[in-house]
Enzyme design. Structure first.
Site, PDB file in Angstrom:
ATOM      1  N   PHE A 117       0.851  -1.196   0.000  1.00 21.80           N
ATOM      2  CA  PHE A 117       0.000   0.000   0.000  1.00 21.80           C
ATOM      3  C   PHE A 117       0.880   1.237   0.000  1.00 21.80           C
ATOM      4  O   PHE A 117       2.047   1.194   0.411  1.00 21.80           O
ATOM      5  CB  PHE A 117      -0.931   0.000   1.226  1.00 21.80           C
ATOM      6  CG  PHE A 117      -2.387  -0.039   0.871  1.00 21.80           C
ATOM      7  CD1 PHE A 117      -2.974  -1.219   0.429  1.00 21.80           C
ATOM      8  CD2 PHE A 117      -3.175   1.092   0.958  1.00 21.80           C
ATOM      9  CE1 PHE A 117      -4.318  -1.268   0.102  1.00 21.80           C
ATOM     10  CE2 PHE A 117      -4.519   1.064   0.632  1.00 21.80           C
ATOM     11  CZ  PHE A 117      -5.092  -0.123   0.195  1.00 21.80           C
ATOM     12  N   GLU A 128      -6.936   1.925  -3.194  1.00 18.43           N
ATOM     13  CA  GLU A 128      -5.502   1.885  -3.424  1.00 18.43           C
ATOM     14  C   GLU A 128      -5.008   0.449  -3.587  1.00 18.43           C
ATOM     15  O   GLU A 128      -3.925   0.208  -4.107  1.00 18.43           O
ATOM     16  CB  GLU A 128      -4.815   2.549  -2.225  1.00 18.43           C
ATOM     17  CG  GLU A 128      -3.392   2.973  -2.435  1.00 18.43           C
ATOM     18  CD  GLU A 128      -2.941   3.866  -1.296  1.00 18.43           C
ATOM     19  OE1 GLU A 128      -1.868   3.594  -0.743  1.00 18.43           O
ATOM     20  OE2 GLU A 128      -3.662   4.822  -0.964  1.00 18.43           O
ATOM     21  N   ARG A 144      -0.753   9.260  -0.479  1.00 19.13           N
ATOM     22  CA  ARG A 144      -1.898   9.740  -1.251  1.00 19.13           C
ATOM     23  C   ARG A 144      -1.812  11.211  -1.610  1.00 19.13           C
ATOM     24  O   ARG A 144      -2.260  11.613  -2.691  1.00 19.13           O
ATOM     25  CB  ARG A 144      -3.189   9.464  -0.461  1.00 19.13           C
ATOM     26  CG  ARG A 144      -3.530   7.993  -0.418  1.00 19.13           C
ATOM     27  CD  ARG A 144      -4.726   7.715   0.462  1.00 19.13           C
ATOM     28  NE  ARG A 144      -5.058   6.291   0.429  1.00 19.13           N
ATOM     29  CZ  ARG A 144      -5.970   5.728   1.213  1.00 19.13           C
ATOM     30  NH1 ARG A 144      -6.626   6.460   2.094  1.00 19.13           N
ATOM     31  NH2 ARG A 144      -6.217   4.434   1.116  1.00 19.13           N
ATOM     32  N   LEU A 164     -15.141   5.538  -4.792  1.00 12.74           N
ATOM     33  CA  LEU A 164     -13.752   5.155  -4.557  1.00 12.74           C
ATOM     34  C   LEU A 164     -13.358   3.859  -5.251  1.00 12.74           C
ATOM     35  O   LEU A 164     -14.078   2.864  -5.200  1.00 12.74           O
ATOM     36  CB  LEU A 164     -13.528   4.995  -3.044  1.00 12.74           C
ATOM     37  CG  LEU A 164     -12.065   4.848  -2.606  1.00 12.74           C
ATOM     38  CD1 LEU A 164     -11.296   6.114  -2.925  1.00 12.74           C
ATOM     39  CD2 LEU A 164     -12.001   4.562  -1.116  1.00 12.74           C
ATOM     40  N   GLN A 168      -7.730  14.839   3.251  1.00 14.01           N
ATOM     41  CA  GLN A 168      -7.103  13.960   2.267  1.00 14.01           C
ATOM     42  C   GLN A 168      -7.983  13.790   1.031  1.00 14.01           C
ATOM     43  O   GLN A 168      -9.187  13.537   1.145  1.00 14.01           O
ATOM     44  CB  GLN A 168      -6.849  12.585   2.880  1.00 14.01           C
ATOM     45  CG  GLN A 168      -6.190  11.617   1.911  1.00 14.01           C
ATOM     46  CD  GLN A 168      -5.703  10.362   2.605  1.00 14.01           C
ATOM     47  OE1 GLN A 168      -6.422   9.390   2.702  1.00 14.01           O
ATOM     48  NE2 GLN A 168      -4.465  10.406   3.089  1.00 14.01           N
ATOM     49  N   HIS A 203     -11.772  12.531   0.713  1.00  9.95           N
ATOM     50  CA  HIS A 203     -11.844  11.196   1.296  1.00  9.95           C
ATOM     51  C   HIS A 203     -11.807  11.154   2.821  1.00  9.95           C
ATOM     52  O   HIS A 203     -12.584  10.431   3.433  1.00  9.95           O
ATOM     53  CB  HIS A 203     -10.675  10.371   0.741  1.00  9.95           C
ATOM     54  CG  HIS A 203     -10.652   8.943   1.174  1.00  9.95           C
ATOM     55  ND1 HIS A 203     -11.700   8.073   0.939  1.00  9.95           N
ATOM     56  CD2 HIS A 203      -9.704   8.215   1.834  1.00  9.95           C
ATOM     57  CE1 HIS A 203     -11.403   6.874   1.424  1.00  9.95           C
ATOM     58  NE2 HIS A 203     -10.203   6.940   1.986  1.00  9.95           N
ATOM     59  N   HIS A 223      -8.280  11.350  -1.957  1.00  7.59           N
ATOM     60  CA  HIS A 223      -7.842  10.037  -2.419  1.00  7.59           C
ATOM     61  C   HIS A 223      -7.613  10.097  -3.924  1.00  7.59           C
ATOM     62  O   HIS A 223      -8.455  10.601  -4.669  1.00  7.59           O
ATOM     63  CB  HIS A 223      -8.896   8.985  -2.084  1.00  7.59           C
ATOM     64  CG  HIS A 223      -8.403   7.581  -2.193  1.00  7.59           C
ATOM     65  ND1 HIS A 223      -8.039   7.008  -3.395  1.00  7.59           N
ATOM     66  CD2 HIS A 223      -8.201   6.619  -1.248  1.00  7.59           C
ATOM     67  CE1 HIS A 223      -7.656   5.760  -3.188  1.00  7.59           C
ATOM     68  NE2 HIS A 223      -7.731   5.506  -1.896  1.00  7.59           N
ATOM     69  N   ARG A 225      -2.806  11.000   5.958  1.00  5.27           N
ATOM     70  CA  ARG A 225      -2.933   9.629   6.452  1.00  5.27           C
ATOM     71  C   ARG A 225      -2.448   8.632   5.421  1.00  5.27           C
ATOM     72  O   ARG A 225      -2.795   8.730   4.245  1.00  5.27           O
ATOM     73  CB  ARG A 225      -4.396   9.334   6.816  1.00  5.27           C
ATOM     74  CG  ARG A 225      -4.615   7.888   7.248  1.00  5.27           C
ATOM     75  CD  ARG A 225      -6.050   7.626   7.635  1.00  5.27           C
ATOM     76  NE  ARG A 225      -6.990   7.741   6.544  1.00  5.27           N
ATOM     77  CZ  ARG A 225      -7.155   6.855   5.572  1.00  5.27           C
ATOM     78  NH1 ARG A 225      -6.385   5.775   5.504  1.00  5.27           N
ATOM     79  NH2 ARG A 225      -8.075   7.036   4.637  1.00  5.27           N
TER      80      ARG A 225
END
Length: 611
Positions: A116, A263, A294, A260, A248, A361, A250, A402
């Site tokens: 990730f 990821e 991100r 969404l 954030q 996000h 995304h 994050r």
């Protein structure tokens, strides 16, 4: 009006709320209040995984996880919280496994792990497999598992109850309290959607786990219900909100929709390409490319579009390419997100790249807490009996950005901690503290005034205008001009909100009325977000100022603390926060005062952030 008494009352039935309930109910009589049926909470939309340095697939350790979290958050992370997150991640995953969560497995039968963004080994030398997952339905599986165990443990649920007020024994918006003075939370007031009746919940300890506020934006991965309720209620009662400028975006929302695509798609080998077919992340993050954090990927994508390399007829998105992956691999690891592409865009991911663009996000900021989940009323004093966990809270474990898979970890680690702390505190309180003389007065007056207004602005029109200005002026790229435009628009919309009316004047299942209340929460949160972003004259993590493109540790290695105060009231008393930013926004009947709180550093010195 009905009154209930519990030892611990939890507001919100997502992952953080139910993990807290599981812990608290071992020691205390516990109730969970949720405006949704629990298994419809937004945790269920989380797809990719939950980070933990299990080292089931390759060498890893919790110290690397801590470092990645601190670096990924652009060094605004409180490092004591990051260490707790990484250390307790392992037990959190094993707790869920013991509860029955069906993680994907390696051929040897261990919990499988995938790569990730921003998760590395050897302090950034290579991407590491750290995300424990259940296909691309990890959040859904966590939610189901926690709910089943809450039912097994006799946790009491009040579903489709909207909490509309927080009760404390001091009015923090107007009372000047000495440093160290005791403030206690005593209960919450809720509206029962089914009957329209008011319920007062008296509690020795209260935990807010109400989630985020993504609906301040138009293009968002967040559900319609994520309206910042818990943040706004705390703010209206005089508590600060921390680091609200950091939101954030995304990278891979379905273009034009914001739905969404996890990821996990890039973790399994997906590649971002521009209109020329170039794997453009090699230019922005040459080491880990598409698996950069991100904020970096989102800005890179937006920059490709701004510089004319976007795809599509309007050149307004980039492409997520999965076509080089085996269809069987896609079906096994990414069944839901590929189905989203087919359903919403008519794209076949086996053979066609998927149009994507950044979507709002996750809120890194929120109600400030310490590592035990206790809510802070300033830089260091806590509100006795009040706790928060999950996206509504700011520990601060995510800093200014994050890392993916740290959110499902956050709700489990700090949900558990807040539940345990709340139950322990409740056991020390011999009897419930007294409620105000008429505890539901504010809520009853608010509902009656909203319901009785003559025809005026429609809720949907004001909400749409708010979301459009936030998308246009406070998204991935920001400037003083754009933020001032957003703030001007928000102030105008707040004036219009005073004339908003609802068509449904009844009491039973009046969602029209509650959407009007939620709109007020959204306006409050949007205003604080923009005011804090205007003040932070630097770029860090999810907050990127084109007029101040560099990080400024000398002036802004600080957490922002935003307080709502009456215009006539003195500023927050000296000593309640560790310092002030030179910024006070005054409005008609109140002002937003910005204070600061020191970032906790332990082992990791701030350095330039490269990938």
């Amino acid at each position: 009006m009905q009154t209930h008494q519990y030892d611990v009352v939890i507001v919100g039935a997502g992952g953080a709320g139910m993990r807290a309930a599981l812990e608290a109910s071992k020691e205390a009589r516990t109730a969970v209040i949720s405006k949704l049926y629990p298994t419809r909470s937004h945790t269920g939309a989380a797809q990719g995984g939950m980070a933990a340095a299990l080292a089931n697939v390759e060498d890893d350790n919790w110290e690397w996880h801590t470092f990645d979290t601190v670096k990924g958050g652009d060094y605004l992370v409180d490092q004591d919280a990051a260490e707790i997150l990484a250390k307790e991640a392992i037990d959190s995953v094993l707790d869920l496994e013991r509860m029955g969560l069906p993680f994907n497995r390696t051929p040897e039968g261990r919990i499988d792990q995938r790569r990730f963004g921003g998760h590395t080994r050897d302090h950034g030398q290579a991407a590491v497999r750290r995300a424990c997952y259940a296909a691309d339905r990890t959040g859904h599986m966590i939610l189901q598992t926690l709910y089943q165990n809450c039912v097994k443990q006799d946790v009491e649920f009040f579903n489709e109850f909207y909490v509309l007020d927080l009760l404390t024994d001091h009015d923090l918006t107007t009372e000047e309290l000495e440093d160290g003075a005791e403030v206690n939370a005593t209960g919450v007031v809720a509206y029962d959607l089914a009957s329209g009746e008011i319920h007062v919940f008296q509690a020795k300890a209260i935990i807010f786990a109400t989630g985020g506020a993504g609906k301040i934006f138009k293009t968002t991965s967040n559900a319609h219900t994520l309206t910042g309720d818990g943040m706004a209620l705390a703010y209206r009662r005089g508590l600060p909100l921390e680091d609200m400028e950091f939101f954030q975006f995304h990278p891979t929302g379905l273009a034009g929709l914001g739905i969404l695509l996890s990821e996990a798609a890039r973790g399994e080998g997906g590649i971002l390409r521009n209109s020329d077919g170039e794997r453009f992340m090699e230019r922005y993050a040459p080491t880990i490319k598409d698996l950069a954090p991100r904020d970096i990927v989102a800005r890179s994508m937006a920059n490709e579009v701004r510089e004319g390399r976007g795809a599509g007829p309007n050149k307004d998105y980039v492409l997520l390419d999965l076509t080089h992956l085996e269809p069987a691999h896609i079906d096994a690891k990414l069944p839901d997100i590929t189905e989203f592409a087919r359903t919403y865009l008519g794209i076949e991911p086996y053979t066609e790249p998927v149009p994507v663009f950044p979507t709002a996000h996750y809120a890194m900021g929120g109600v400030p807490t310490n590592v035990s989940g206790e809510v802070l009323r300033d830089g260091h004093n806590v509100v006795k009996g009040l706790y928060a966990a999950g996206e509504v809270a700011c520990v601060s474990v995510h800093g200014s950005n994050r890392l993916g898979t740290n959110s499902l970890l956050d709700i489990n680690v700090f949900g558990k901690r807040s539940g345990r702390s709340a139950a322990a505190y409740a056991k020390t309180v011999a009897q419930h503290l007294d409620l105000p003389e008429n505890p539901a007065a504010r809520v009853e007056a608010q509902l009656a005034e909203m319901r009785d207004r003559p025809d005026g602005d429609r809720v949907a029109d004001v909400r749409k205008a708010l979301q459009e200005t936030m998308d246009a002026n406070a998204q991935v790229f920001r400037t003083a001009d754009s933020l001032n435009q957003a703030l001007s628009d928000i102030r105008e919309l707040q004036q219009r909100y005073r004339n908003v009316s609802v068509q449904d004047k009844g009491k039973l299942f009046n969602t029209d009325l509650l959407e009007a209340i939620e709109l007020g929460f959204l306006l409050d949160i949007a205003e604080v977000t923009v005011v804090a972003a205007l003040n932070r004259k630097e770029s860090r993590g999810g907050h990127y100022r084109e007029d101040f493109p560099n990080r400024d540790d000398a002036n802004y290695m600080l957490h922002t603390m935003a307080y709502r105060r009456p215009t006539a009231a003195p500023d927050v008393a000296e000593g309640h926060v560790e310092g002030y930013f030179d910024h006070v926004e005054s409005f008609d009947d109140y002002k937003v005062v910005l204070g600061s709180k020191t970032v906790t550093q332990t082992r990791y010195e701030p350095m330039e952030r490269k990938y």
